[in-house]
Design a protein around this motif. Sequence first.
Motif, PDB file in Angstrom:
ATOM      1  N   MET A 214     -12.716   0.567  -0.004  1.00 36.87           N
ATOM      2  CA  MET A 214     -11.534   0.100  -0.697  1.00 36.87           C
ATOM      3  C   MET A 214     -10.445  -0.241   0.312  1.00 36.87           C
ATOM      4  SD  MET A 214      -9.551   2.001  -3.733  1.00 36.87           S
ATOM      5  CE  MET A 214      -7.892   1.591  -4.091  1.00 36.87           C
ATOM      6  N   LEU A 215      -9.756  -1.370   0.101  1.00 34.99           N
ATOM      7  CA  LEU A 215      -8.699  -1.797   0.997  1.00 34.99           C
ATOM      8  C   LEU A 215      -7.435  -0.981   0.767  1.00 34.99           C
ATOM      9  CD1 LEU A 215      -9.085  -5.654   0.667  1.00 34.99           C
ATOM     10  CD2 LEU A 215      -9.792  -4.232   2.588  1.00 34.99           C
ATOM     11  N   ASP A 216      -6.716  -0.721   1.861  1.00 36.61           N
ATOM     12  CA  ASP A 216      -5.431  -0.046   1.727  1.00 36.61           C
ATOM     13  C   ASP A 216      -4.460  -0.974   1.017  1.00 36.61           C
ATOM     14  OD1 ASP A 216      -6.265   2.216   3.048  1.00 36.61           O
ATOM     15  OD2 ASP A 216      -5.569   1.523   5.010  1.00 36.61           O
ATOM     16  N   PRO A 217      -3.550  -0.409   0.216  1.00 33.14           N
ATOM     17  CA  PRO A 217      -2.559  -1.269  -0.434  1.00 33.14           C
ATOM     18  C   PRO A 217      -1.623  -1.869   0.608  1.00 33.14           C
ATOM     19  CG  PRO A 217      -2.083   1.045  -0.851  1.00 33.14           C
ATOM     20  CD  PRO A 217      -3.397   0.987  -0.135  1.00 33.14           C
ATOM     21  N   LEU A 218      -1.106  -3.049   0.305  1.00 32.15           N
ATOM     22  CA  LEU A 218      -0.154  -3.698   1.199  1.00 32.15           C
ATOM     23  C   LEU A 218       1.125  -2.881   1.279  1.00 32.15           C
ATOM     24  CD1 LEU A 218      -0.301  -7.481   0.241  1.00 32.15           C
ATOM     25  CD2 LEU A 218      -1.255  -6.392   2.262  1.00 32.15           C
ATOM     26  N   THR A 219       1.705  -2.861   2.450  1.00 30.67           N
ATOM     27  CA  THR A 219       3.006  -2.234   2.623  1.00 30.67           C
ATOM     28  C   THR A 219       4.042  -3.347   2.641  1.00 30.67           C
ATOM     29  OG1 THR A 219       2.086  -0.413   3.902  1.00 30.67           O
ATOM     30  CG2 THR A 219       4.436  -0.835   4.162  1.00 30.67           C
ATOM     31  N   ILE A 220       5.008  -3.233   1.751  1.00 31.48           N
ATOM     32  CA  ILE A 220       6.043  -4.258   1.624  1.00 31.48           C
ATOM     33  C   ILE A 220       7.392  -3.616   1.870  1.00 31.48           C
ATOM     34  CG2 ILE A 220       7.175  -5.889   0.061  1.00 31.48           C
ATOM     35  CD1 ILE A 220       4.523  -6.160  -1.411  1.00 31.48           C
ATOM     36  N   VAL A 221       8.187  -4.281   2.704  1.00 29.28           N
ATOM     37  CA  VAL A 221       9.570  -3.881   2.899  1.00 29.28           C
ATOM     38  C   VAL A 221      10.420  -4.833   2.074  1.00 29.28           C
ATOM     39  CG1 VAL A 221      11.493  -3.930   4.531  1.00 29.28           C
ATOM     40  CG2 VAL A 221       9.390  -2.764   5.142  1.00 29.28           C
ATOM     41  N   VAL A 222      11.280  -4.268   1.248  1.00 25.10           N
ATOM     42  CA  VAL A 222      12.217  -5.045   0.440  1.00 25.10           C
ATOM     43  C   VAL A 222      13.605  -4.824   1.026  1.00 25.10           C
ATOM     44  CG1 VAL A 222      13.254  -5.341  -1.841  1.00 25.10           C
ATOM     45  CG2 VAL A 222      10.804  -4.819  -1.634  1.00 25.10           C
ATOM     46  N   VAL A 223      14.236  -5.917   1.449  1.00 28.31           N
ATOM     47  CA  VAL A 223      15.591  -5.839   1.987  1.00 28.31           C
ATOM     48  C   VAL A 223      16.529  -6.235   0.853  1.00 28.31           C
ATOM     49  CG1 VAL A 223      17.210  -6.669   3.729  1.00 28.31           C
ATOM     50  CG2 VAL A 223      14.764  -6.430   4.287  1.00 28.31           C
ATOM     51  N   GLU A 224      17.205  -5.240   0.279  1.00 29.40           N
ATOM     52  CA  GLU A 224      18.072  -5.468  -0.878  1.00 29.40           C
ATOM     53  C   GLU A 224      19.146  -4.389  -0.935  1.00 29.40           C
ATOM     54  OE1 GLU A 224      20.229  -6.490  -3.346  1.00 29.40           O
ATOM     55  OE2 GLU A 224      18.534  -7.833  -3.644  1.00 29.40           O
ATOM     56  N   PRO A 225      20.406  -4.764  -0.720  1.00 25.49           N
ATOM     57  CA  PRO A 225      21.482  -3.766  -0.731  1.00 25.49           C
ATOM     58  C   PRO A 225      21.852  -3.274  -2.137  1.00 25.49           C
ATOM     59  CG  PRO A 225      22.345  -5.939  -0.196  1.00 25.49           C
ATOM     60  CD  PRO A 225      20.862  -6.074  -0.276  1.00 25.49           C
ATOM     61  N   ASP A 226      21.614  -4.066  -3.160  1.00 27.69           N
ATOM     62  CA  ASP A 226      21.976  -3.689  -4.533  1.00 27.69           C
ATOM     63  C   ASP A 226      20.877  -2.798  -5.128  1.00 27.69           C
ATOM     64  OD1 ASP A 226      21.991  -3.738  -7.409  1.00 27.69           O
ATOM     65  OD2 ASP A 226      23.417  -5.393  -7.318  1.00 27.69           O
TER      66      ASP A 226
END
Length: 194
Positions: free
Chosen positions: A1-13
């Motif tokens: 099974m593939l590892d889930p993607l790691t996503i960085v969200v840049v959002e100040p609100d």
Amino acid sequence: MLDPLTIVVVEPDPERARLIVDALTDATDYRVHVIAERAALARQIVQRKPDLVLIDVADPSRDVIEELTLASGPLDRPVALFVDRSDEGLSTAAIEAGLSAYVVDGLTPARVKPVLDAAIARFRLMQRMRAELAETKRALEERKVIDRAKGLLMRARGIPEDEAYALLRRTAMDQGRRVADVAEALVTAAGLLG
């Protein structure tokens, strides 16, 4: 099974960040990290080693796009930029800066995953194109060096081009090296002697 993607969200609100995170976790199993503060953004992104960066900007400017793009490392990973509005030329500036996706007025939960999928596909395409371009440039440089080496042999030994190449090739085979490496050594030696 593939590892889930790691996503960085840049959002100040915080509210918009929650909407993005919810849309991502509803769509697929992602590991999502929210960065609210843009200070030291590049360091924060590198620490999290994301597969993808999603940036949400309400009112972008060329300087903001450039700063965010440089910080997010678009040559290392796909970067998608969501903006509420866009002035003329900003989308071109964003793509030229290396962003994989530039989406105007598109931060709705239903659109997040398809946009990220497209950003990943575009990033992979650009990676392949950069690799092919680098390989083509390397091959062209090697061809130039081989041609210079053949010219040196032709002048020094008074032999035709095909014999000069055959000599380079035979020398390379005898030494277990590539023709381009033998040619480079010959050109370098000729430069030292001449």
